[in-house]
Design a protein around this motif. Sequence first.
Motif, PDB file in Angstrom:
ATOM      1  N   LEU A   1       0.825  -1.212   0.000  1.00 49.65           N
ATOM      2  CA  LEU A   1       0.000   0.000   0.000  1.00 49.65           C
ATOM      3  C   LEU A   1       0.860   1.263   0.000  1.00 49.65           C
ATOM      4  O   LEU A   1       0.512   2.261  -0.641  1.00 49.65           O
ATOM      5  CB  LEU A   1      -0.941   0.005   1.201  1.00 49.65           C
ATOM      6  CG  LEU A   1      -2.004  -1.081   1.214  1.00 49.65           C
ATOM      7  CD1 LEU A   1      -2.810  -1.024   2.512  1.00 49.65           C
ATOM      8  CD2 LEU A   1      -2.914  -0.961   0.009  1.00 49.65           C
ATOM      9  N   LEU A   2       1.977   1.212   0.687  1.00 49.01           N
ATOM     10  CA  LEU A   2       2.904   2.347   0.713  1.00 49.01           C
ATOM     11  C   LEU A   2       3.465   2.622  -0.682  1.00 49.01           C
ATOM     12  O   LEU A   2       3.577   3.777  -1.097  1.00 49.01           O
ATOM     13  CB  LEU A   2       4.028   2.040   1.699  1.00 49.01           C
ATOM     14  CG  LEU A   2       4.780   3.188   2.322  1.00 49.01           C
ATOM     15  CD1 LEU A   2       3.853   4.107   3.088  1.00 49.01           C
ATOM     16  CD2 LEU A   2       5.855   2.647   3.249  1.00 49.01           C
TER      17      LEU A   2
ATOM     18  N   GLY B   1      14.028   2.767   1.603  1.00 51.64           N
ATOM     19  CA  GLY B   1      13.579   3.690   2.636  1.00 51.64           C
ATOM     20  C   GLY B   1      14.598   4.782   2.900  1.00 51.64           C
ATOM     21  O   GLY B   1      14.252   5.965   3.006  1.00 51.64           O
ATOM     22  N   VAL B   2      15.876   4.401   2.977  1.00 56.66           N
ATOM     23  CA  VAL B   2      16.935   5.391   3.184  1.00 56.66           C
ATOM     24  C   VAL B   2      16.981   6.356   2.000  1.00 56.66           C
ATOM     25  O   VAL B   2      17.072   7.576   2.176  1.00 56.66           O
ATOM     26  CB  VAL B   2      18.293   4.708   3.405  1.00 56.66           C
ATOM     27  CG1 VAL B   2      19.434   5.711   3.378  1.00 56.66           C
ATOM     28  CG2 VAL B   2      18.299   3.932   4.718  1.00 56.66           C
TER      29      VAL B   2
ATOM     30  N   ALA C   1       8.464  10.842   5.096  1.00 58.68           N
ATOM     31  CA  ALA C   1       7.546   9.992   5.861  1.00 58.68           C
ATOM     32  C   ALA C   1       7.457   8.591   5.272  1.00 58.68           C
ATOM     33  O   ALA C   1       7.523   7.590   6.001  1.00 58.68           O
ATOM     34  CB  ALA C   1       6.160  10.637   5.920  1.00 58.68           C
ATOM     35  N   THR C   2       7.333   8.502   3.966  1.00 54.78           N
ATOM     36  CA  THR C   2       7.252   7.197   3.311  1.00 54.78           C
ATOM     37  C   THR C   2       8.545   6.408   3.517  1.00 54.78           C
ATOM     38  O   THR C   2       8.503   5.203   3.781  1.00 54.78           O
ATOM     39  CB  THR C   2       6.955   7.355   1.806  1.00 54.78           C
ATOM     40  OG1 THR C   2       5.747   8.089   1.652  1.00 54.78           O
ATOM     41  CG2 THR C   2       6.817   6.006   1.122  1.00 54.78           C
TER      42      THR C   2
ATOM     43  N   LEU D   1      11.354   1.935   5.855  1.00 55.68           N
ATOM     44  CA  LEU D   1      12.518   1.423   6.581  1.00 55.68           C
ATOM     45  C   LEU D   1      12.081   0.659   7.829  1.00 55.68           C
ATOM     46  O   LEU D   1      12.555  -0.457   8.077  1.00 55.68           O
ATOM     47  CB  LEU D   1      13.438   2.589   6.951  1.00 55.68           C
ATOM     48  CG  LEU D   1      14.737   2.273   7.666  1.00 55.68           C
ATOM     49  CD1 LEU D   1      15.618   1.354   6.839  1.00 55.68           C
ATOM     50  CD2 LEU D   1      15.485   3.573   7.969  1.00 55.68           C
ATOM     51  N   ALA D   2      11.167   1.223   8.580  1.00 51.92           N
ATOM     52  CA  ALA D   2      10.680   0.572   9.798  1.00 51.92           C
ATOM     53  C   ALA D   2       9.940  -0.728   9.489  1.00 51.92           C
ATOM     54  O   ALA D   2      10.152  -1.749  10.156  1.00 51.92           O
ATOM     55  CB  ALA D   2       9.777   1.530  10.579  1.00 51.92           C
ATOM     56  N   LEU D   3       9.076  -0.705   8.480  1.00 53.62           N
ATOM     57  CA  LEU D   3       8.321  -1.916   8.129  1.00 53.62           C
ATOM     58  C   LEU D   3       9.238  -3.040   7.648  1.00 53.62           C
ATOM     59  O   LEU D   3       9.036  -4.204   7.996  1.00 53.62           O
ATOM     60  CB  LEU D   3       7.276  -1.597   7.056  1.00 53.62           C
ATOM     61  CG  LEU D   3       6.050  -0.829   7.513  1.00 53.62           C
ATOM     62  CD1 LEU D   3       5.197  -0.442   6.308  1.00 53.62           C
ATOM     63  CD2 LEU D   3       5.233  -1.634   8.503  1.00 53.62           C
TER      64      LEU D   3
END
Length: 126
Positions: free
Chosen positions: A19-20, A73-74, A104-105, A110-112
């Motif tokens: 979804l991201l 992510g980075v 934000a994305t 990165l966290a996910l």
Amino acid sequence: MADFMKKATGNWQDGLMLLLGIWLFFSPWILGFAGIQSAFWNALFFGVILAGMSIAVVTEFHDWEEWVDMALGVWLVVSPWVLGFAALSAVNAAAYAATMTFVATGVVALALAAWSLRHHHAAHAA
């Protein structure tokens, strides 16, 4: 298809990553920064890659896919400064929206990815 949906909802981090990627792809039109070429193409290209990688992870998990997601992510976090549109954020609302979207994305991706990697290793270790 049912197996894919079961895996996507069972590993919710990977389903959310899909979804991201879709959000990132459509964000230039939704948030109005399609006129900033570097932000526009960055969102399209990396939205497709993020969504594609999440589909690959859901179909068959490999550690390297999560590491690629973390690298993406980075990149998303630093890309507004590397591509130069973050400098316009103070005077241009579209550039500000693009910068905040990428940061934000990127942080969420990165966290996910890190969470998913840890979850998969913990599940297989038990």
